[in-house]
Motif scaffolding. Structure first.
Motif, mmCIF file in Angstrom:
data_model
loop_
_atom_site.group_PDB
_atom_site.id
_atom_site.type_symbol
_atom_site.label_atom_id
_atom_site.label_comp_id
_atom_site.label_asym_id
_atom_site.label_seq_id
_atom_site.Cartn_x
_atom_site.Cartn_y
_atom_site.Cartn_z
ATOM 1 N N ARG A 1 -7.193 -1.252 4.481
ATOM 2 C CA ARG A 1 -6.715 -2.565 4.938
ATOM 3 C C ARG A 1 -7.892 -3.534 5.119
ATOM 4 O O ARG A 1 -7.844 -4.688 4.677
ATOM 5 C CB ARG A 1 -5.959 -2.429 6.268
ATOM 6 C CG ARG A 1 -5.409 -3.769 6.785
ATOM 7 C CD ARG A 1 -5.017 -3.702 8.247
ATOM 8 N NE ARG A 1 -6.149 -3.509 9.131
ATOM 9 C CZ ARG A 1 -6.980 -4.477 9.511
ATOM 10 N NH1 ARG A 1 -6.830 -5.714 9.073
ATOM 11 N NH2 ARG A 1 -7.989 -4.200 10.327
ATOM 12 N N LEU B 1 -5.635 9.841 -1.644
ATOM 13 C CA LEU B 1 -6.166 10.361 -0.392
ATOM 14 C C LEU B 1 -7.419 11.184 -0.660
ATOM 15 O O LEU B 1 -7.610 11.703 -1.767
ATOM 16 C CB LEU B 1 -5.109 11.201 0.314
ATOM 17 C CG LEU B 1 -3.792 10.472 0.637
ATOM 18 C CD1 LEU B 1 -2.788 11.436 1.228
ATOM 19 C CD2 LEU B 1 -4.046 9.299 1.576
ATOM 20 N N TYR C 1 -0.066 5.928 11.176
ATOM 21 C CA TYR C 1 -0.813 4.671 11.123
ATOM 22 C C TYR C 1 -0.075 3.603 11.933
ATOM 23 O O TYR C 1 -0.684 2.878 12.739
ATOM 24 C CB TYR C 1 -0.991 4.214 9.680
ATOM 25 C CG TYR C 1 -1.741 2.898 9.572
ATOM 26 C CD1 TYR C 1 -3.128 2.883 9.450
ATOM 27 C CD2 TYR C 1 -1.077 1.681 9.618
ATOM 28 C CE1 TYR C 1 -3.825 1.680 9.384
ATOM 29 C CE2 TYR C 1 -1.760 0.480 9.552
ATOM 30 C CZ TYR C 1 -3.133 0.487 9.427
ATOM 31 O OH TYR C 1 -3.815 -0.711 9.373
ATOM 32 N N LEU D 1 1.303 5.398 -0.034
ATOM 33 C CA LEU D 1 0.659 6.643 0.375
ATOM 34 C C LEU D 1 1.426 7.829 -0.197
ATOM 35 O O LEU D 1 2.619 8.002 0.092
ATOM 36 C CB LEU D 1 0.621 6.731 1.901
ATOM 37 C CG LEU D 1 0.013 5.524 2.632
ATOM 38 C CD1 LEU D 1 0.075 5.730 4.138
ATOM 39 C CD2 LEU D 1 -1.414 5.288 2.170
ATOM 40 N N ALA E 1 2.009 7.314 7.065
ATOM 41 C CA ALA E 1 2.407 5.928 7.322
ATOM 42 C C ALA E 1 2.920 5.768 8.743
ATOM 43 O O ALA E 1 2.648 4.764 9.416
ATOM 44 C CB ALA E 1 3.462 5.492 6.312
ATOM 45 N N LEU F 1 3.505 -1.260 4.028
ATOM 46 C CA LEU F 1 3.093 0.131 3.860
ATOM 47 C C LEU F 1 4.278 0.970 3.400
ATOM 48 O O LEU F 1 5.357 0.924 4.003
ATOM 49 C CB LEU F 1 2.564 0.649 5.198
ATOM 50 C CG LEU F 1 1.798 1.967 5.254
ATOM 51 C CD1 LEU F 1 0.577 1.934 4.350
ATOM 52 C CD2 LEU F 1 1.373 2.249 6.696
ATOM 53 N N LEU G 1 -3.052 4.582 -3.120
ATOM 54 C CA LEU G 1 -4.251 5.195 -2.562
ATOM 55 C C LEU G 1 -4.318 6.668 -2.945
ATOM 56 O O LEU G 1 -3.357 7.416 -2.733
ATOM 57 C CB LEU G 1 -4.247 5.063 -1.038
ATOM 58 C CG LEU G 1 -5.387 5.762 -0.292
ATOM 59 C CD1 LEU G 1 -6.742 5.178 -0.677
ATOM 60 C CD2 LEU G 1 -5.176 5.677 1.215
ATOM 61 N N ILE H 1 0.855 -1.189 0.000
ATOM 62 C CA ILE H 1 0.000 0.000 0.000
ATOM 63 C C ILE H 1 0.890 1.238 0.000
ATOM 64 O O ILE H 1 1.754 1.398 0.876
ATOM 65 C CB ILE H 1 -0.941 -0.004 1.213
ATOM 66 C CG1 ILE H 1 -1.921 -1.174 1.096
ATOM 67 C CG2 ILE H 1 -1.693 1.323 1.324
ATOM 68 C CD1 ILE H 1 -2.840 -1.341 2.284
ATOM 69 N N ASP I 1 -8.682 6.280 7.076
ATOM 70 C CA ASP I 1 -8.858 5.887 5.673
ATOM 71 C C ASP I 1 -7.925 4.732 5.301
ATOM 72 O O ASP I 1 -8.312 3.807 4.570
ATOM 73 C CB ASP I 1 -8.595 7.075 4.742
ATOM 74 C CG ASP I 1 -9.610 8.198 4.917
ATOM 75 O OD1 ASP I 1 -10.663 7.962 5.541
ATOM 76 O OD2 ASP I 1 -9.339 9.309 4.432
ATOM 77 N N VAL I 2 -6.696 4.779 5.800
ATOM 78 C CA VAL I 2 -5.755 3.687 5.537
ATOM 79 C C VAL I 2 -6.259 2.401 6.182
ATOM 80 O O VAL I 2 -6.198 1.319 5.576
ATOM 81 C CB VAL I 2 -4.348 4.045 6.058
ATOM 82 C CG1 VAL I 2 -3.371 2.903 5.784
ATOM 83 C CG2 VAL I 2 -3.845 5.329 5.405
ATOM 84 N N GLU I 3 -6.790 2.504 7.385
ATOM 85 C CA GLU I 3 -7.321 1.326 8.052
ATOM 86 C C GLU I 3 -8.538 0.770 7.312
ATOM 87 O O GLU I 3 -8.704 -0.451 7.206
ATOM 88 C CB GLU I 3 -7.688 1.665 9.505
ATOM 89 C CG GLU I 3 -8.360 0.560 10.283
ATOM 90 C CD GLU I 3 -7.504 -0.693 10.491
ATOM 91 O OE1 GLU I 3 -7.984 -1.626 11.159
ATOM 92 O OE2 GLU I 3 -6.360 -0.751 9.980
#
Length: 282
Positions: free
Chosen positions: A83, A55, A106, A26, A103, A93, A53, A24, A78-80
């Motif tokens: 996942r 954002l 998170y 970012l 990152a 990540l 992703l 993933i 949003d990252v979670e």
């Protein structure tokens, strides 16, 4: 392109290329569409399923109803959500520049969810690091001899003094790249249209994080970390970046020679080799 819902209902988008275990990615900017990653120096062809992703408020992702949700710590949700959407117990990540701050936050909040963390020319303020004007000027002087150097360095001196105009930032642009060629110029020209200024303005709003708290939380991280710095990077100079790497338990640091803030453009083979070797556990 694929879409999924954020916890607040904002529809977010991600883009996939390659095959294998997901990575993933970012983006930085802050708040720049992930399109600027391109193929990340060929990572997708090196056995990685690259998941870029967009954002919220950037690229193909939706604009949130609440602008305060652009704050970097709120982007962690949003990252979670991504996942969970991908059905992954733990994630690999990668964060670039300001995306490395996301990152990091998170990982600090959910250390058990991250197996490998790759921070590429990262912003260092999240863990209390600092880049001084002298750090930037020292790196800029390495480019002495380039035909564009006198104008770019004069502009960087003005930037370092806190007196920059838009013209100064434009004149200093070659210092962000290892090679100021046609590809770098195209990359620079695309930047303004890919970035959301409103979102960028809210990214580091007060209260987003406390560096001491972030460092303390990272002490619980049991995954692996790679920090990628670049010799010619005036935005994230190698000195402050390698110093900041101490906040990540057992981090491995690589400094890519003759590369700038976007090392997958300047040194794609070296960048891909470093990331691939790390993800392979070598």
């Amino acid at each position: 392109m694929h879409t999924f819902p954020a916890p607040d209902g904002t529809v977010l988008a991600f883009h996939e290329s390659g095959a294998g275990e997901p990575l993933i990615c970012l983006p930085g900017g802050p708040m720049r569409a992930s399109a600027y990653f391109g193929d990340l120096g060929g990572l997708a062809d090196a056995g990685h399923r690259v998941v870029r992703l967009d954002l919220r408020g950037t690229g193909a992702s939706g604009v949130p109803a609440d602008p305060s949700s652009y704050r970097v710590d709120r982007l962690v949700d949003d990252v979670e959500a991504l996942r969970e959407y991908l059905g992954l117990e733990r994630i690999r990540l990668l964060g670039h520049s300001a995306g490395a701050a996301l990152a990091t936050l998170y990982t600090a909040r959910l250390p058990e969810r991250v197996s490998e963390l790759v921070l590429v020319t990262p912003a260092v303020g999240t863990t209390g690091g600092e880049v001084t004007p002298q750090d930037r000027l020292d790196v800029a002087r390495l480019r002495d001899g380039e035909p564009w150097f006198p104008e770019a360095y004069a502009a960087m001196e003005t930037i370092a003094a806190g007196e920059a105009t838009a013209a100064d930032w434009e004149a200093a642009a070659p210092l962000s790249h290892g090679r100021w060629d046609e590809t770098a110029r195209e990359h620079r020209a695309a930047g303004a249209a890919q970035r959301n200024p409103e979102a960028a303005a809210g990214h580091d709003a007060p209260g987003a994080y406390d560096p001491a708290d972030v460092r303390a939380a990272l002490s619980a991280f049991r995954g692996r970390t790679l920090v990628v710095a670049a010799e010619y990077d005036v935005a994230a100079p190698p000195g402050p970046v390698t110093a900041a790497a101490r906040a990540y338990p057992g981090a491995t640091t690589v400094v890519l020679p003759r590369a700038g803030h976007f090392p997958w453009h300047d040194s794609p083979e070296e960048f891909t080799a470093a990331v691939t070797s790390f993800l392979a556990g070598a």
